[in-house]
Design an enzyme around this catalytic site. Structure first.
Site, PDB file in Angstrom:
ATOM      1  N   ALA A  96      14.402 -44.379-100.452  1.00 38.41           N
ATOM      2  CA  ALA A  96      15.782 -44.012-101.364  1.00 38.41           C
ATOM      3  C   ALA A  96      16.926 -44.666-101.212  1.00 38.41           C
ATOM      4  O   ALA A  96      17.001 -45.663-100.276  1.00 38.41           O
ATOM      5  CB  ALA A  96      15.850 -42.345-100.962  1.00 38.41           C
ATOM      6  N   LYS A  97      17.875 -44.414-102.123  1.00 40.89           N
ATOM      7  CA  LYS A  97      19.118 -45.156-102.093  1.00 40.89           C
ATOM      8  C   LYS A  97      20.147 -44.615-102.645  1.00 40.89           C
ATOM      9  O   LYS A  97      19.721 -43.787-103.744  1.00 40.89           O
ATOM     10  CB  LYS A  97      19.023 -46.720-102.501  1.00 40.89           C
ATOM     11  CG  LYS A  97      20.191 -47.471-101.797  1.00 40.89           C
ATOM     12  CD  LYS A  97      19.861 -47.759-100.364  1.00 40.89           C
ATOM     13  CE  LYS A  97      20.650 -48.801 -99.822  1.00 40.89           C
ATOM     14  NZ  LYS A  97      20.066 -49.362 -98.698  1.00 40.89           N
ATOM     15  N   GLY A  98      21.560 -44.351-102.513  1.00 36.77           N
ATOM     16  CA  GLY A  98      22.234 -43.833-103.133  1.00 36.77           C
ATOM     17  C   GLY A  98      23.659 -44.775-103.200  1.00 36.77           C
ATOM     18  O   GLY A  98      23.729 -45.686-102.344  1.00 36.77           O
TER      19      GLY A  98
END
Ligand code: NAD
Length: 408
Positions: A96-98
């Site tokens: 994931a990445k934000g």
């Protein structure tokens, strides 16, 4: 680039089109626009993202980046790379990445805290200790992780340390997390040196970037008997063929306005000169796209170990492969950070904390094991190490997807 790399691995694995499509698409992308009241009373709206690429092997994991240039596409690519990285070192996470489009230099501490708390509240519909666990990335640090942990805990009504990693030790962070990426880079370098018959005792090493990853890698390589002859940071690069004093540079010069260029017993050189110094090992640990078709031909190192994410462009990769320079790719070389983040999460879920020795030993074991698996895949397919790492990562995720089946 991310999809192209996946397509290369897919060809080796003979993936069918449907499965390839599943792996090429992010499972879930959330875009939020959220307001923050600034210190002067005005309201500013910020845009942020959380992308979860794949959950076949477990909850998703990936950093949160605060930077003015982020966008949904970049965040999606970074999420996909996290999936392969976790799979290469075989830890039970998807990627994931934000990110939030913001220049943190323009914010006060109070504004940064409010932005962090509001962003995590807005994405709390998709993140959580059992579903998606953020960590630090560019522009965020242990303090930001502490605010995230506090915000999630306030909403839950009890303390939830496992909702985020990279926290300060006193809030459930792990011993050894700060050094983990640099330590993993050095373990990967040692394994590569063994298979190349390169003696690291007395070897000459050049390190680009002297932050968390570069400084720890330089310190541990020096402790292992290597001579660090070139170092750079954002202020410039320095060189001394007899060796640079890593601890002194870190304690007295790094992070100050003048940076390491203030150190006198050396020659000042350019970034370009640093990357092309005659040396045994080059460790790029600064930013992306540093080794390109423009300079790859001039690189004299025998071994490149990628501390940074994406420091080598695909064109440079081809040139290194033709010249016989071994490149240990980022998804393997710098995976030590996410491995110890995983250890931090496990410790938080159990409320049972390990000593630093235990963390370091477990990390080294995983890095060695992963290196050996990638190396034997490289030999089996007569390919470069990056492709071999992708084949392993993509295969593990593909196998998990097939095993679970497509719901309903
Ligand atoms: P950091 O901010 O601590 O350090 C970055 C260093 O690079 C600083 O010394 C900075 O002065 C230097 N730098 C910046 N621009 C430069 C340039 N143009 N030329 C030379 N030096 C320059 O960051 P970090 O955590 O050490 O991360 C470095 C790289 O490693 C990034 O690519 C990051 O994505 C990657 N990485 C970090 C971790 C981690 O756990 N910290 C894990 C995996 C990958």
């Amino acid at each position: 680039m991310a999809r192209e790399q996946l397509a290369t691995a897919a060809r080796y694995l003979d993936l069918n089109d449907g499965l390839h499509q599943v792996l090429a698409s992010p499972m879930r992308s959330l875009v939020v626009n959220f307001p923050v009241v600034l210190d002067n009373g005005e309201v500013q709206v910020f845009e942020g993202y959380r992308v979860q690429h794949n959950t076949s092997r477990g909850p998703t994991k990936g950093g949160i980046r605060f930077h003015p240039d982020v966008d949904l596409h970049e965040t999606t690519a970074l999420a996909m790379w996290m999936t392969w990285k976790c799979a290469v070192v075989n830890i039970p996470y998807g990627g994931a990445k934000g990110s939030v489009k913001v220049d943190t230099k323009q914010l006060s501490m109070r504004e940064l805290e409010k932005l962090t708390r509001r962003f995590i509240s807005d994405i709390s519909i998709v993140v959580g200790e059992r579903s998606d666990i953020p960590a630090p990335d560019i522009g965020t640090n242990a303090q930001v992780m502490a605010w995230i942990m506090d915000t999630v805990s306030m909403h839950a009504g009890y303390t939830v340390p496992g909702c985020v990693t990279g926290k300060p030790i006193e809030l459930g962070g792990s011993e050894g997390r700060v050094e983990a990426t640099g330590r993993g880079v050095v373990t990967a370098m040692e394994e590569a040196a063994k298979s190349m018959n390169l003696n690291l005792n007395g070897a000459k090493i050049v390190v680009q970037g002297f932050g968390n990853v570069g400084s720890v890698a330089a310190k541990l390589a020096e402790a292992g008997g290597a001579t660090i002859i070139g170092i750079s940071d954002a202020t410039g690069a320095i060189y001394n063929d007899k060796g640079l004093p890593v601890a002194e540079l870190y304690n007295r010069y790094s992070g100050r306005d003048g940076g390491i260029r203030e150190y006198k017993d050396c020659q000042q050189i350019t970034n370009e000169e640093l990357l092309t110094l005659p040396c045994d090992v080059l460790i790029p640990s600064a930013i992306a796209a540093q080794l390109t078709k423009e300079n790859a031909d001039k690189v004299k190192a025998k071994l490149i170990v990628e501390g940074a994410n994406g420091p080598t462009t695909p064109e440079a990769d081809h040139i290194f492969s033709d010249k016989g320079i071994l490149v240990v790719p980022d998804v393997l070389a710098n995976a030590g950070g996410v491995v110890v983040s995983y250890f931090e999460w496990v410790q938080d879920l159990q409320n049972f904390f390990w000593e630093e020795n235990e963390v370091n030993n477990k990390l080294t074991r995983i890095m060695r094991h992963s290196y050996a698996a990638v190396e034997s895949m490289m030999k089996a397919h007569k390919t470069d190490m990056r492709t071999a790492a992708y084949i392993i990562g993509v295969k593990r995720v593909a196998d998990a997807t097939i095993r679970r089946g497509i719901y309903p």
